[in-house]
Design an enzyme around this catalytic site. Structure first.
Site, PDB file in Angstrom:
ATOM      1  N   HIS A   1       1.240  -1.008   0.085  1.00 25.48           N
ATOM      2  CA  HIS A   1       0.116   0.005  -0.103  1.00 25.48           C
ATOM      3  C   HIS A   1       0.952   1.362  -0.456  1.00 25.48           C
ATOM      4  O   HIS A   1       0.112   2.534  -0.218  1.00 25.48           O
ATOM      5  CB  HIS A   1      -1.086  -0.002   1.418  1.00 25.48           C
ATOM      6  CG  HIS A   1      -2.016   1.008   1.156  1.00 25.48           C
ATOM      7  ND1 HIS A   1      -2.628   1.605   0.143  1.00 25.48           N
ATOM      8  CD2 HIS A   1      -3.624   0.464   1.413  1.00 25.48           C
ATOM      9  CE1 HIS A   1      -3.864   2.139   0.123  1.00 25.48           C
ATOM     10  NE2 HIS A   1      -4.271   0.938   0.617  1.00 25.48           N
TER      11      HIS A   1
ATOM     12  N   SER B   1     -12.386   5.838   3.849  1.00 29.60           N
ATOM     13  CA  SER B   1     -11.599   5.911   3.331  1.00 29.60           C
ATOM     14  C   SER B   1     -11.904   6.787   1.457  1.00 29.60           C
ATOM     15  O   SER B   1     -13.821   6.944   1.174  1.00 29.60           O
ATOM     16  CB  SER B   1     -11.246   5.259   2.068  1.00 29.60           C
ATOM     17  OG  SER B   1      -9.689   5.427   1.001  1.00 29.60           O
TER      18      SER B   1
END
Length: 695
Positions: A410, A526
């Protein structure tokens, strides 16, 4: 003549546009939430490196080509990086707005006395050290117009983290099965996915990949005529041309890191390595590691029949699984892993490690067939640790029965680039597969073309691998994953009722946690800020005074309120969630701004301002409900682990007529009971939407 005059007219229009400050429309930017990443709670030193890489990609778009059109997914007339130069910059919010939003998010989490304390601390910060830090941040931002104020600190946060990337950072997104059953056979699907992935890479690097654009009015902007027009507009002005027709280009700077990239463990802070000279694929099977070229010396895709042959050779290789599988080391604590990697290099494994690091990507061929969605989630999120190299930018995992997923590291980027890649690969493999169930592999010498990597291990490395496996097994054994599909309604019904589908899903989580644990807790959703140059993510805070009031009414006092009153509360929750979503998508949340100010204070060696030592700040960043939504025709489900030991990791999707949730938890939380409460909450919400009283 006609072309030249149109171009001149276009420039005149854009000169006029540039005289006024254009800000993206709030309702448009909010819709960009559909490009969310899978989980984002967590320079490469060189922003210049990324800019040069993007320029190289863009510069290739009109160069002569020896590759055939079959090497490309498509050939966009608009260069891939055409809009990059003119993307708007991520705004630094006003400090007073950030503090106001921060306090609004704290309100439902604190009692009156706690809130009064936090309010005073926040106001002192705003009028004192926070004001000074904010002014310095704004000055820094103005001096670095090539990037965003969050990009460098965000890279540092990820790369400085010492926890294992497994469970803590790497998420997964699983592919839907190929609609044609025969194409799901492991060898056929693997071959097609490798070929499509290489075609994506070549299309991107040739500058022929369609730019990533959010089209609000595709009838005007997603047309051949507009594309043939905008391609001639200088890249320094092109964003404004797209804006004129309600199209919003997204940042594509992260795409460079998709291929030939690996996170390299280093002491204190890892590094991202990208070596675009690599032409080979890394394949893992039974913990063994293989490489072979998928791009030839001329830069073209190796013949699909040859790739078919090489993968067949690997799948039929009788070499037993190693008793000490090296891949498990990538699941270790980063400081432990760096020491073992240094030892690997010292014992003569540098060349083999270099091949792993520079491979286009990793293909993991698993020996198991998947039993159900829960098995898929566990296997694609973590597996057994032996047949993975978690540090690669992404891995395509394909099970024995052809179930496939992407697991990605990530730090280099968010879900926007990975989802685009996944969508394109799924579309290409299902619509234009290059090998078929009856295809014969090429009659080539795969034994010579495929190399199985050998590693020399001493006692310290052997002990390290054994310990890594013990740590891995202990960590993943604690994780529980469960899922539900709510079939009594979805996006269509909610939109007809003028309710935000995302707001309703988030409200159901708030109601569920209140029903199960009697609390309102810190919640994270998110949101992508890819509409801005080098944007990453912003946080939506779904736990609000409105959701708290509504949840109490539905859960604690269902008989005290009329259907009309409950419906009014739903409307208020939806409206406020929509406002938060718009603000986050426009870079007007509070989380990233406060994070950047804290990062700046740390970088100056200052003691932390009291805002950051306030227990309320720690609590709101201890995200017990970590949530992320994703819907795509290519994606079956996605998932991630909780970000705190006493949390839930909630992946969800609101579809036309149903709502799906894929939730993870550690032993301190009961995930099955939580999902029962989510289901009950959705039933209650839809009952009220339909005008029925709560039972």
């Amino acid at each position: 003549m006609r072309l030249r005059s149109r171009f001149t007219l276009c420039l005149e229009k854009f000169k006029n546009i540039l005289r006024v400050k254009i800000l993206p429309k709030a309702n448009v930017m909010a819709t960009l939430l559909s490009a969310q990443c899978a989980v984002c709670l967590r320079k490469p030193g060189s922003q210049l490196h990324l800019r040069r890489a993007a320029a190289r990609i863009s510069a290739r778009c009109y160069s002569s080509r020896t590759a055939s059109s079959a090497d490309y997914l498509h050939q966009s007339v608009v260069p891939s990086m055409h809009y990059q130069k003119s993307l708007p910059r991520l705004p630094v919010p006003k400090l007073e707005d950030t503090i106001r939003r921060y306090l609004a998010a704290q309100k439902p989490l604190l009692d009156n006395d706690q809130f009064a304390t936090t309010e005073k601390i926040a106001q002192d910060f705003q009028n004192g050290v926070g004001k000074q830090l904010h002014e310095e941040l704004v000055a820094q931002d103005k001096a670095n117009k090539h990037t965003s104020y969050i990009s460098g600190p965000w890279f540092d946060m990820y790369l400085s983290a010492r926890d294992s990337v497994v469970l803590n950072f790497n998420p997964f997104m699983s592919f839907n099965p190929d609609p044609k059953a025969g194409y799901n056979e492991q060898l056929v699907r693997s071959t097609n996915m490798v070929c499509s992935a290489v075609r994506f890479m070549k299309t991107l690097r040739a500058g022929l990949l369609e730019p990533e654009v959010f089209h609000l009015n595709p009838a005007k902007s997603d047309t051949d005529s507009f594309k043939n027009f905008i391609r001639w507009v200088p890249s320094s002005l092109s964003w404004y041309g797209a804006y004129m027709v309600n199209a919003y280009p997204l940042d594509m700077s992260q795409y460079y890191r998709l291929f030939n990239s690996t996170r390299i463990p280093k002491r204190g802070r890892d590094e991202l390595l990208t070596d675009d000279k690599g032409r080979h694929l890394l394949v893992m099977r039974k913990g063994n590691m293989y490489v072979f070229d998928v791009v030839d010396r001329d830069g073209n895709l190796v013949k699909p029949a040859e790739i078919h042959s090489h993968l067949k050779y690997i799948l039929s290789d009788s070499t037993p699984a190693p008793s000490l599988p090296l891949g498990i080391l990538t699941s270790e604590n980063r400081d432990v892993w760096v020491g073992l990697r240094e030892k690997l290099v010292a014992t003569g494994n540098a060349e083999a490690l270099g091949l792993v690091d520079s491979a286009l990507f990793c293909l993991c061929l698993d020996e198991e067939s998947m039993r159900d969605h829960i098995h898929i989630s566990h296997n694609m999120l973590h597996g057994d640790g032996c047949n993975r190299w978690y540090d690669k930018s992404f891995s395509i995992i394909i099970a024995k029965d052809g179930q496939a997923a992407i697991n990605f590291e990530h730090s280099w980027g968010d879900g926007v680039a990975v989802l685009r890649f996944q969508n394109e690969v799924f579309k290409d493999t299902t619509e234009k597969p290059l090998v078929h169930p009856d295809s014969a592999p090429a009659a080539v010498d795969s034994a010579s073309a495929v190399r199985r990597l050998q590693f020399h291990l001493d006692r310290e490395l052997e002990s390290g691998i054994k310990k890594a496996k013990e740590n891995f097994d202990s960590a993943v054994s604690k994780l529980t994953i469960a899922a539900i599909e709510f079939k009594k309604g979805g996006k269509e019904q909610l939109k007809k009722s003028k309710l935000s589908p995302d707001a309703v899903a988030q409200l159901s989580f708030q109601m569920a946690f209140l029903r199960q644990y009697g609390q309102t807790v810190a919640t994270y959703e998110s949101c992508s800020t890819a509409a801005f140059k080098h944007g990453r993510t912003e946080t939506i805070r779904p736990a609000t005074v409105h959701t708290k009031r509504c949840s109490h009414a539905f859960v604690r006092e269902p008989g005290k309120h009329s259907v009309e009153e409950l419906r009014a509360m739903l409307n208020e929750c939806s409206k406020y969630h929509g406002q938060l979503t718009k603000e986050a998508a426009m870079g007007q949340g509070f989380d990233r701004h406060l994070f950047a100010l804290r990062y700046l204070a740390n970088s100056k060696g200052q003691s932390l301002p009291s805002l950051y030592t306030d227990p309320a700040y720690g609590a709101i960043n201890h995200n017990i409900l970590s949530t992320s939504t994703l819907t795509s025709p290519a994606v079956s489900l996605g998932g991630f682990a909780p970000v705190v030991p006493d949390g839930f990791g909630v992946g969800y999707g609101v579809h036309d007529n149903w709502i799906g949730c894929n939730v993870s938890a550690y032993p301190s939380r009961n995930v099955h009971e939580f999902l029962q409460c989510v289901h009950k909450s959705l039933e209650d919400i839809f009952s009220v939407v339909e005008g029925k009283p709560l039972s």
